[in-house]
Design a protein around this motif. Structure first.
Motif, PDB file in Angstrom:
ATOM      1  N   PRO A 154       0.820  -1.207   0.000  1.00 48.39           N
ATOM      2  CA  PRO A 154       0.000   0.000   0.000  1.00 48.39           C
ATOM      3  C   PRO A 154       0.854   1.256   0.000  1.00 48.39           C
ATOM      4  O   PRO A 154       1.947   1.285   0.553  1.00 48.39           O
ATOM      5  N   LYS A 155       0.361   2.294  -0.634  1.00 42.97           N
ATOM      6  CA  LYS A 155       1.051   3.575  -0.639  1.00 42.97           C
ATOM      7  C   LYS A 155       0.535   4.385   0.544  1.00 42.97           C
ATOM      8  O   LYS A 155      -0.651   4.655   0.638  1.00 42.97           O
ATOM      9  N   CYS A 156       1.428   4.744   1.448  1.00 42.40           N
ATOM     10  CA  CYS A 156       1.041   5.433   2.680  1.00 42.40           C
ATOM     11  C   CYS A 156       1.544   6.871   2.678  1.00 42.40           C
ATOM     12  O   CYS A 156       2.671   7.154   2.269  1.00 42.40           O
ATOM     13  N   LYS A 157       0.690   7.746   3.176  1.00 50.07           N
ATOM     14  CA  LYS A 157       1.041   9.156   3.305  1.00 50.07           C
ATOM     15  C   LYS A 157       0.583   9.612   4.694  1.00 50.07           C
ATOM     16  O   LYS A 157      -0.601   9.587   4.993  1.00 50.07           O
ATOM     17  N   LEU A 158       1.537   9.982   5.534  1.00 45.72           N
ATOM     18  CA  LEU A 158       1.225  10.416   6.894  1.00 45.72           C
ATOM     19  C   LEU A 158       1.418  11.914   7.005  1.00 45.72           C
ATOM     20  O   LEU A 158       2.507  12.435   6.741  1.00 45.72           O
ATOM     21  N   SER A 159       0.369  12.614   7.409  1.00 55.50           N
ATOM     22  CA  SER A 159       0.429  14.074   7.543  1.00 55.50           C
ATOM     23  C   SER A 159       0.322  14.468   9.008  1.00 55.50           C
ATOM     24  O   SER A 159      -0.573  14.010   9.723  1.00 55.50           O
ATOM     25  N   TYR A 160       1.246  15.328   9.443  1.00 55.05           N
ATOM     26  CA  TYR A 160       1.238  15.823  10.824  1.00 55.05           C
ATOM     27  C   TYR A 160       2.044  17.113  10.867  1.00 55.05           C
ATOM     28  O   TYR A 160       2.541  17.596   9.854  1.00 55.05           O
TER      29      TYR A 160
END
Length: 204
Positions: free
Chosen positions: A3-9
């Motif tokens: 899976p392609k994961c993108k974490l925003s914080y």
């Protein structure tokens, strides 16, 4: 296909570090997006509830940091094997969250006089109350927080220690050997150790 994961914080450890630890442990490649506070207002409306962190996997957005950690814990085989073990993990995680919130309430208090009063309570009462019990809990569970084995709750704790240490300005586990040992054990897991070595340096 992975899976392609993108974490925003935000540009700090905070609530996203347990997610980063879990993604790293699972060798799940992820884009680590970090916003400065001044960049946040125009981004806010694009998030589910106007808050971060948000984890996007294959285009699907997840919010609520603990829910994200629980999801990853199940995905990575770090959840309970039955309802009771799952409840044990949840209880440990919720207790750690209670402690984090107490520390955060003190740290982000804008009124300096009130902050000093909160500081005395946090350091003389709150920290000892929680840490003594968590330390004993780890001893009773054979070196872990729940279920007598490593779970996502242990990774959650070890990751949040960085934030809590930054707020307290000292290692909160220093007088609690079982907690210190658990934190060290998690941080020395190869994939997590690698993440720690390359992550951006922030205070909290």
């Amino acid at each position: 296909m992975a899976p392609k994961c993108k974490l925003s914080y935000f540009a700090l450890m905070g609530l996203s570090e347990p997610i980063r630890f879990l993604l790293s442990y699972g060798k799940m490649d992820f884009e680590d997006i970090r916003y400065e506070f001044e960049q946040w207002p125009p981004v806010k409306t694009s998030t589910p509830y106007g808050k971060l962190p948000v984890l996007e996997i294959d285009g699907k957005k997840m919010h609520q940091s603990t829910a994200i950690c629980r999801y990853l814990g199940k995905k990575l085989g770090l959840a309970g094997e039955n309802d009771w073990e799952s409840a044990e993990i949840d209880m440990a995680v919720d207790t750690i969250t209670d402690l984090r919130l107490k520390l955060s309430d003190y740290y982000w208090e804008p009124d300096e006089a009130i902050k000093q009063k909160k500081k005395e309570t946090v350091f003389k009462e709150t920290l000892p109350f929680y840490l003594e019990r968590l330390n004993e809990q780890v001893k009773e569970n054979g070196g872990y927080l729940a279920a007598g084995k490593m779970t996502w709750g242990d990774i959650f704790f070890a990751a949040l220690c960085d934030y809590m240490n930054g707020v307290a300005q000292f290692d909160i586990t220093k007088d609690y050997p079982n907690l210190a040992s658990l934190k060290k054990k998690i941080r020395e897991l190869p994939a997590i150790k690698e993440w720690i070595s390359k992550r951006p340096v922030t205070n909290i």
